[in-house]
Scaffold this active site. Structure first.
Site, PDB file in Angstrom:
ATOM      1  N   VAL A  17       0.811  -1.229   0.000  1.00  0.00           N
ATOM      2  CA  VAL A  17       0.000   0.000   0.000  1.00  0.00           C
ATOM      3  C   VAL A  17       0.842   1.277   0.000  1.00  0.00           C
ATOM      4  O   VAL A  17       0.311   2.363  -0.224  1.00  0.00           O
ATOM      5  CB  VAL A  17      -0.994   0.036   1.189  1.00  0.00           C
ATOM      6  CG1 VAL A  17      -1.972  -1.130   1.121  1.00  0.00           C
ATOM      7  CG2 VAL A  17      -0.283   0.084   2.535  1.00  0.00           C
ATOM      8  N   TYR A  70       3.033   6.021  15.964  1.00  0.00           N
ATOM      9  CA  TYR A  70       1.768   5.318  15.703  1.00  0.00           C
ATOM     10  C   TYR A  70       0.577   6.237  15.972  1.00  0.00           C
ATOM     11  O   TYR A  70      -0.329   6.376  15.144  1.00  0.00           O
ATOM     12  CB  TYR A  70       1.696   4.064  16.570  1.00  0.00           C
ATOM     13  CG  TYR A  70       0.469   3.216  16.335  1.00  0.00           C
ATOM     14  CD1 TYR A  70       0.343   2.449  15.178  1.00  0.00           C
ATOM     15  CD2 TYR A  70      -0.570   3.171  17.268  1.00  0.00           C
ATOM     16  CE1 TYR A  70      -0.780   1.664  14.961  1.00  0.00           C
ATOM     17  CE2 TYR A  70      -1.694   2.388  17.055  1.00  0.00           C
ATOM     18  CZ  TYR A  70      -1.803   1.636  15.900  1.00  0.00           C
ATOM     19  OH  TYR A  70      -2.920   0.856  15.682  1.00  0.00           O
ATOM     20  N   SER A 102      -7.375   4.208  15.343  1.00  0.00           N
ATOM     21  CA  SER A 102      -7.032   3.442  16.538  1.00  0.00           C
ATOM     22  C   SER A 102      -7.455   4.267  17.738  1.00  0.00           C
ATOM     23  O   SER A 102      -7.582   5.501  17.651  1.00  0.00           O
ATOM     24  CB  SER A 102      -5.521   3.210  16.603  1.00  0.00           C
ATOM     25  OG  SER A 102      -5.157   2.700  17.869  1.00  0.00           O
ATOM     26  N   ASN A 114      -7.454  -1.234   6.016  1.00  0.00           N
ATOM     27  CA  ASN A 114      -7.115  -1.890   7.284  1.00  0.00           C
ATOM     28  C   ASN A 114      -5.613  -2.028   7.492  1.00  0.00           C
ATOM     29  O   ASN A 114      -5.143  -2.060   8.634  1.00  0.00           O
ATOM     30  CB  ASN A 114      -7.796  -3.270   7.321  1.00  0.00           C
ATOM     31  CG  ASN A 114      -7.147  -4.209   8.316  1.00  0.00           C
ATOM     32  OD1 ASN A 114      -7.418  -4.153   9.511  1.00  0.00           O
ATOM     33  ND2 ASN A 114      -6.252  -5.081   7.851  1.00  0.00           N
ATOM     34  N   ALA A 161       0.400   9.528  16.193  1.00  0.00           N
ATOM     35  CA  ALA A 161       0.320  10.668  15.266  1.00  0.00           C
ATOM     36  C   ALA A 161      -0.167  10.208  13.898  1.00  0.00           C
ATOM     37  O   ALA A 161      -0.959  10.892  13.241  1.00  0.00           O
ATOM     38  CB  ALA A 161       1.684  11.354  15.155  1.00  0.00           C
ATOM     39  N   SER A 162       0.279   9.017  13.468  1.00  0.00           N
ATOM     40  CA  SER A 162      -0.153   8.541  12.143  1.00  0.00           C
ATOM     41  C   SER A 162      -1.647   8.224  12.156  1.00  0.00           C
ATOM     42  O   SER A 162      -2.360   8.494  11.187  1.00  0.00           O
ATOM     43  CB  SER A 162       0.669   7.317  11.704  1.00  0.00           C
ATOM     44  OG  SER A 162       0.349   6.168  12.462  1.00  0.00           O
ATOM     45  N   LYS A 163      -2.138   7.666  13.248  1.00  0.00           N
ATOM     46  CA  LYS A 163      -3.567   7.324  13.307  1.00  0.00           C
ATOM     47  C   LYS A 163      -4.425   8.585  13.472  1.00  0.00           C
ATOM     48  O   LYS A 163      -5.556   8.649  12.964  1.00  0.00           O
ATOM     49  CB  LYS A 163      -3.819   6.320  14.429  1.00  0.00           C
ATOM     50  CG  LYS A 163      -3.218   4.942  14.155  1.00  0.00           C
ATOM     51  CD  LYS A 163      -3.817   4.297  12.909  1.00  0.00           C
ATOM     52  CE  LYS A 163      -3.370   2.863  12.708  1.00  0.00           C
ATOM     53  NZ  LYS A 163      -3.992   2.227  11.545  1.00  0.00           N
ATOM     54  N   ILE A 167      -7.029  -5.594  20.507  1.00  0.00           N
ATOM     55  CA  ILE A 167      -7.331  -6.908  19.935  1.00  0.00           C
ATOM     56  C   ILE A 167      -6.020  -7.678  19.867  1.00  0.00           C
ATOM     57  O   ILE A 167      -5.096  -7.244  19.163  1.00  0.00           O
ATOM     58  CB  ILE A 167      -7.902  -6.760  18.512  1.00  0.00           C
ATOM     59  CG1 ILE A 167      -9.143  -5.871  18.544  1.00  0.00           C
ATOM     60  CG2 ILE A 167      -8.202  -8.119  17.894  1.00  0.00           C
ATOM     61  CD1 ILE A 167      -9.664  -5.481  17.174  1.00  0.00           C
TER      62      ILE A 167
END
Ligand code: NAD
Length: 259
Positions: A61, A152, A139, A87, A154-156, A185
């Site tokens: 991706v 993580y 997230s 996803n 900041a990216s989400k 999860i």
């Protein structure tokens, strides 16, 4: 029936394992024609292939050409594309002081650039059809991040703002764009289930529902968001975290202090 994907084509990135795999199986069970995109099939970590009837398409991706080819392949096989689930994602951990800039970049390449590239590739198809659903994995870290999760989190958070902008841009074509925020999860990404019991307990104490989330908890939400029943929901970030930090110290309710 409002939730029935007969005749519809659903594309799921990162569909080879974890939550993505559960989404692939669930949409197929709801009669959709499903294309799973991933770096490799079968998944190199678990070695298990997807059920018959699922189109498996190798795709990175982060690579615009790979994404364009994958979407072209989907349209060639099925002649249409109704739902895109972005996803695919990676977790990158490390304090700001110690994090290698290359790892920061990889978090943004997969989690943000990947969402942008796949969305960009499906827009002309959805516009021509006059409908579509784009559903993006954010997230809980986009709402309340953890220590060591600067890249993580900041990216989400970027995924959430991207989702809102795209929802605005695509409204005139009846295309909805939403994001969702799972909580915890156990998957290959985090190893929650392998942690010592005390560490697991400390994490579970943050949840109102006090159990690990199952991939199907996400699949339930996504089937709804992809369906006609969610036609008036767009630009939303939906919390599917089991009530993580819904109250201060949710574990008090389990200690009999809630009355
Ligand atoms: P996972 O590691 O089990 O699966 C991720 C999948 O994405 C893998 O199949 C992997 O091969 C694929 N992928 C990674 N980089 C790719 C790339 N460049 N191109 C194509 N595919 C790529 O992780 P998971 O726990 O199933 O997470 C799925 C999504 O849910 C991620 O976006 C993650 O951030 C998000 N999420 C997970 C949790 C959780 O608790 N597991 C919580 C919140 C959000």
């Amino acid at each position: 029936m409002l939730i029935d994907f007969t005749g519809q084509v659903v594309v799921i990135s990162g569909g080879g394992r974890g939550i993505g795999r559960a989404l692939v199986e669930r949409f197929a069970a709801e009669n959709a024609q499903v294309a799973a995109l991933d770096l490799a099939f079968p998944d190199p970590l678990h070695g298990d292939g997807l059920p018959d009837g699922i189109a498996t398409i190798t795709c990175d991706v982060t690579d615009a050409e790979s994404v364009r080819a994958a979407i072209k392949d989907v349209v060639k096989r099925f002649g249409r594309l109704d739902v895109l689930v972005n996803n695919a994602g990676i977790n990158v951990e490390g304090t700001v002081e110690t994090l290698d800039p290359a790892r920061w970049k990889s978090a943004f390449d997969v989690n943000v650039l990947g969402v942008f590239l796949l969305s960009q590739a499906v827009i002309p198809i959805m516009k021509a059809a006059g409908h579509g659903r784009i559903i993006n994995a954010a997230s809980f870290a986009a709402i309340i991040p953890s220590i060591g999760a600067a890249a993580y989190g900041a990216s989400k958070a970027a995924v959430v703002q991207f989702t809102r902008v795209l929802a605005g841009e695509l409204g005139p074509w009846n295309i909805t764009v939403n994001a969702y925020a799972p909580g915890m999860i156990p998957t290959a990404m985090n190893g929650f289930a392998e942690m010592p019991e005390a560490a697991q307990s400390r994490l579970l104490d943050t949840l109102s529902l006090r159990r690990w989330e199952k991939p199907d908890d996400v699949a339930d939400l996504l089937c709804f968001l992809a369906s006609d029943a969610a036609g008036y929901i767009t630009g939303a970030l939906i919390d599917v975290s089991g009530g993580k930090f819904a109250t201060q110290i949710p574990s008090r309710a389990y200690e009999g202090l809630a009355g």
